[in-house]
Design an enzyme around this catalytic site. Structure first.
Site, short mmCIF file in Angstrom:
data_model
loop_
_atom_site.label_atom_id
_atom_site.label_comp_id
_atom_site.label_asym_id
_atom_site.label_seq_id
_atom_site.Cartn_x
_atom_site.Cartn_y
_atom_site.Cartn_z
N SER A 122 46.89 -6.44 28.11
CA SER A 122 46.88 -6.20 26.66
C SER A 122 47.93 -7.03 25.92
O SER A 122 47.74 -7.35 24.75
CB SER A 122 47.10 -4.72 26.35
OG SER A 122 48.34 -4.31 26.87
N ASP A 168 56.14 2.11 22.41
CA ASP A 168 55.93 2.55 23.79
C ASP A 168 56.71 1.68 24.78
O ASP A 168 56.52 1.80 25.98
CB ASP A 168 54.44 2.55 24.12
CG ASP A 168 53.80 1.18 23.94
OD1 ASP A 168 54.53 0.20 23.67
OD2 ASP A 168 52.57 1.08 24.05
N HIS A 184 54.08 -2.58 24.28
CA HIS A 184 53.32 -3.44 23.37
C HIS A 184 54.21 -3.88 22.23
O HIS A 184 54.38 -3.14 21.25
CB HIS A 184 52.11 -2.69 22.82
CG HIS A 184 51.11 -2.34 23.87
ND1 HIS A 184 51.05 -1.10 24.47
CD2 HIS A 184 50.15 -3.08 24.48
CE1 HIS A 184 50.08 -1.08 25.37
NE2 HIS A 184 49.52 -2.27 25.40
#
Lengths: 217, 217, 217, 217, 217, 217, 217, 217
Positions: free
Chosen positions: G15, G191, G194
């Site tokens: 991601s 978090d 990211h």
């Protein structure tokens, strides 16, 4: 053509004029003039007479009657200081009498229609170069249909006012006549009122023929 | 006009042709033929020549190149058994070379363009009454702009193929010339490719003039 | 009433029958039977004859013609093993001839209509207790209107098939006659085809009167 | 039937009356009168008595109690100048005592209910031709259920007010009795309050029988 | 508590178990175990016994009957190789008989229920450490209500199977008894089936008391 | 348990309290009290002590600091006339200093925090039976982490105010300690602030243990 | 800079690489390369070295581990015939062990990580000009945090493989070190995984410094 | 670099500045500073100079002209008490003259542009440490294009005002020159105005070079 370089034309009416035009003013980029006869007129003006730089503003609002036009005439027409104004109104004035007969406060009967339209024309003429009046219409070929008969009466009132005030006049119902001879109403407008682009092009052509537009220049 | 009663015209191309047409076939009620030159052509056919009952089918697909047309030619043109076919293709063939220069597999260079378009025309001619070829265009008035120069070269290929195969030919780039003399590209198409309705009307008019359409009949 | 405890009635047709029914089968909780005459019939069955526990399944699909019914007859009617079947079909068979005259492959002409409907009836009769045939209709009071005339012809075919095969028959067009004498079509259905609940109730009542329903039991 | 040509009936209440009606007034085209007993009554009026041109206005609002009705009585009933008014209220007055017992300010106890309903009736009678009072109901067949017992008490208050003021009266709870003998509540209304169309048709039929409606005229 | 470190518990059932769990497997971050009793059980496991690292997988699917469970037992239970399995099924088996009485193919009668549940238990016992069977329930305090009586019969079948196969057994209907003595069903579940979090917590607590969970450790 | 029949508890705070509660007041049917510790507390109250009929109102608002609470204290706490008030505030007061350090007007430093919280407590005590103060927390096990250290300081301020004013006090950070010994923060809250249901259950349990709730009654 | 005119660079990962890139290939107009470090690298390439016409393709997929990369390596890397490949993988390999500890089949332990990454590198080297390996990272400044320690171990494996295979190597965790000394993790990534654009720019800069990019040319 | 620790920079302009920034102030978490050159500048500030804790606020609004800036200058610039202000305005002032030539009230001609920009600069200088003026630009390489010529004139006005008031000055049009030599406009901005990230990075780099940013520190 009756229009000169840089002149401004306001076209006002109901849903037939509106057709998703931009708010508050129906002009500018993309689909600002809507997707109906106004945008066809505007597109033909600029593609065929690009040097004229005409300014077309669509001020139609869906559902409007002549009573609605009166309420917003100052802000939506006069304040824009147009050189020319076109008006096509009356369909809802008649239609409401037929599609919701019990709600009588939504009906605009012919006397109020005549008086109001005449008042708007008289109020506007002094400050513009000209007004183009168009009849309301109903895509019903049967001339004995009750709503068609009513619509024809309202159309005759438009003609009468045009003549009395010496404005341009276009009989849109008549313009549809040759089309209706070959195409069934359901192929033009499922509700016999809101035409597809074929119908809008017929209106645009009738308008352009009245104002001296030359397709082949 | 070159078209006769009940004949079927398939108009194929890229996003300039497509313009939100209905799938799988761009015909039928409402906005089925899209909102571009095809729908303007269709609307003028039926409003001015209602007795001809012409059948216009929009088969444009956004992003298509001539390579894409070849892949779907059987199902999207020949299987429809048209009497007439119009083709406007090439914008993306050129544009991809300029807007995504690093992705070379998306480019269609001029030799492939010429060979493929010629093949499609030759394959189709035997089963139709006629083909109308239109040049791709770019709303860039500067003739020395690199992409405009490329587009002009592709346009010359179209002309060459039309002459060789004896088809109808319309130079759309040339049709835009008088408009571009008065209107800056940004007022026609923010990206100089996808025109507003003014531009589409210019295309429609060029098409109609080629096919003998009479606005004043 | 002709229906007995626990019997199953499949009602099939086009959009007039469908009206947002549940898929794949139009039965069960909430609006499963749609919002048209089928749901009115179902509601009157269970509120007036709650002890019968009748099972009504709406299998209408918008846009269907008799040709469409034939394609799905096995799965959508026979496989459901109904005791009774009602059929109302034909509006689109006719309408397509008028609202998209150029797309001829979408038309179902009267010979195909007669043959197909007759075939479906004959194929079904052996396994059911009865069939109720209803005419298609058009909310156009002018009997000389071309589409109304066509619809009347298709209605006469339904009557003919009903008599030949000895099924129940309901003339829906006739049932609308007294309503149309007082209410203009626009107040029943803007497109003269898809009625509001007033129109659906008129259909439901005609159906219930044919099957011996007693409102005052 | 007690209603005469062109008379206006306002039907007011809670969610059982509302059922997605149009705002601000529940009348006009399409689903304007909602999808419940009001729309069934309206549809049966116009399909069976088309010549009467009755005007039905749905003024129900979901979640209303009699306290809510009082707050909007002037604008939502009296200002509309109805000839007839129907009232079905009380379900939420009771239900809130059972589904959110800790939020006591949302409860309308029986004394306030009686006084307010009586006041609304007395205030309205002088200006209308008649009032139709309907009891609230609860689709719970067990007469000893606490909420059902409360609802029955509120229903008796409605009857008492109807008798005292000499209005029409309909015992909707009683009208459901024969249905509940054959159909389990879960098949009529998952929450035993909001019926499906079967339940709404039972209400409509009870209403129509009280006002002298003739299904077979 | 009967569960040991790292053991895996699969909880299967209908909408009472499902409550918006993640697909295909109801475990992982956020609301993966849904918003019902399974997520409450999982949350209490990890907040009170964090060292056990128990793995809870919610495999409930809304609308399921025991017949549905059988169809997916291999993939949805056995293939997951659980140490423990909990089953709460039967509400829809009964409910469909009451809320859609005419659609008999959706009913699961008591013999099929007993045979299928017993088969699933017997098939699973050899490969797991234990099974926890929970009764279906109906938040209807009236023990003479027909659907409540049916549900009680299905609950007795669960008890019988639990005893015969020597599994854990929890009478959920009984666990609700003290709550229903003080709270009316409408405050727990509008449809008397799908509880709010109060009801889900009552289920979770009954489950946890059976498996030896200690709130005060 | 310290709460008596029919008493009202307002629980106020930030996003940890809010969790999608209903507006304007977080009470009533369905998920009105949100999906966090408040709803868990409410569910355990009613499932285990159904006879008490306690009234829990969630007044948390995401993003609030103690400065925000002061602005809405009159309308959102005092006007509701609670018997008990619980407060958990401070996370955003600290967090903004760390997640948007440059936007200093969004920071609430410790002196303002202490003075404001103390003022709210003193203003409220005279009209309630008791106040429950809970510390803010941060799911960061490293006690030397800067934000964790700040949060601990704010927590000590809460304890100090609780002692000075003689209110109930719950150290939520301490309650998480045994959980954090076995579960990594990422499995409780990706941002170490907004816990999943495991974390909310830990908060609810700490609250319930302070107020004398008995899980096994 | 190590890249030459017209070379193709495929950047693959999870991601952190993906960030809403276009499918199936992350290249082309607008945000095709996503909104993370890949798009920053691409933008700096073309704005500073426009003459090189480098082709950057983002092939990251959110949630990927090295196990996922192996499954799609042939189609998503080798088939694209890149000149250069960059790989940043391992965050999810580690994270799943910490955020869903009970779902062990989602964990990729260090031996599998080492073997698989080494295999991919060896399989690719023969057909490319070079590979750039980047370490996974965790925006946790506390080097004793368990997940940070794991991440560092995986980072050392990347370094080991880079050295063994003689590829480019970038220690992204180290590149974040000076930033983390001044900015708390919550201001970079809620978090800690990211990053916002500040973090992505730090990654892009580390990458560009390794490949010899000159900002001031 | 000219900026010192904790200083505040307000960047104002039109859509090139705005790019989906947060309202009312473009600062804070995630994409608050938008997705254009402002966010690139902000990301490079914090990733390369993390110790400075600079505060960047994006106050751009799409469609703005210098006339729009004047209307909101007090609230959107002065009230924020910035240390530094950057201004990039003029594109819409020019563009409207070309993309909607008939709507003259939307045009801002060069005299009004000069006077207004000068007024804003003079009004602001006393309260800030410095102002950075950037020219508007048009990604049209043909210097004889009419709109490009106009844009260049407006750019010269910016330079003149910068010199007169002794502010920082950046010629953005010039900064694009080397890029346009290698990349066709269509690959930077379909409308030659709104650049992709490549173009925004070119603007950011020009800005950073002017303010003394050191990429390699």
């Amino acid at each position: 053509m009756i229009f000169n370089k840089n002149e401004k034309l306001v076209m006002i009416g109901d849903s037939i004029t509106d057709v998703e035009r931009k708010r508050p003013h129906g002009e500018g980029r993309n689909d600002s003039t809507g997707k109906g006869y106004v945008s066809a007129v505007n597109a033909l003006f600029h593609s065929v007479y690009p040097e004229l730089s005409l300014r077309v503003i669509n001020m139609g609002i869906s559902g409007n009657t002549v009573r609605s036009l009166k309420e917003r005439w100052q802000t939506d027409v006069l304040d824009l200081e147009p050189d020319w104004v076109s008006i096509m109104i009356g369909i809802n004035d008649v239609w409401r009498q037929y599609d919701q007969p019990t709600i009588k406060e939504s009906h605009v009967y012919i006397d109020e229609y005549r008086a109001t339209l005449d008042e708007l024309v008289k109020q506007t003429l002094p400050s513009v170069k000209g007004i183009i009046l168009m009849t309301p219409f109903y895509l019903e070929p049967n001339a004995n249909d009750p709503m068609r008969k009513s619509m024809d009466e309202y159309g005759r009132v438009v003609k009468e006012i045009a003549e009395k005030n010496n404005t341009h006049f276009i009989d849109i119902q008549a313009a549809f006549q040759p089309v209706l001879e070959h195409i069934y109403p359901a192929a033009l407008a499922w509700d016999r009122v809101h035409p597809n682009l074929v119908g809008h092009m017929a209106i645009a052509r009738a308008f352009l023929q009245e104002v001296g537009f030359d397709w082949n220049r």
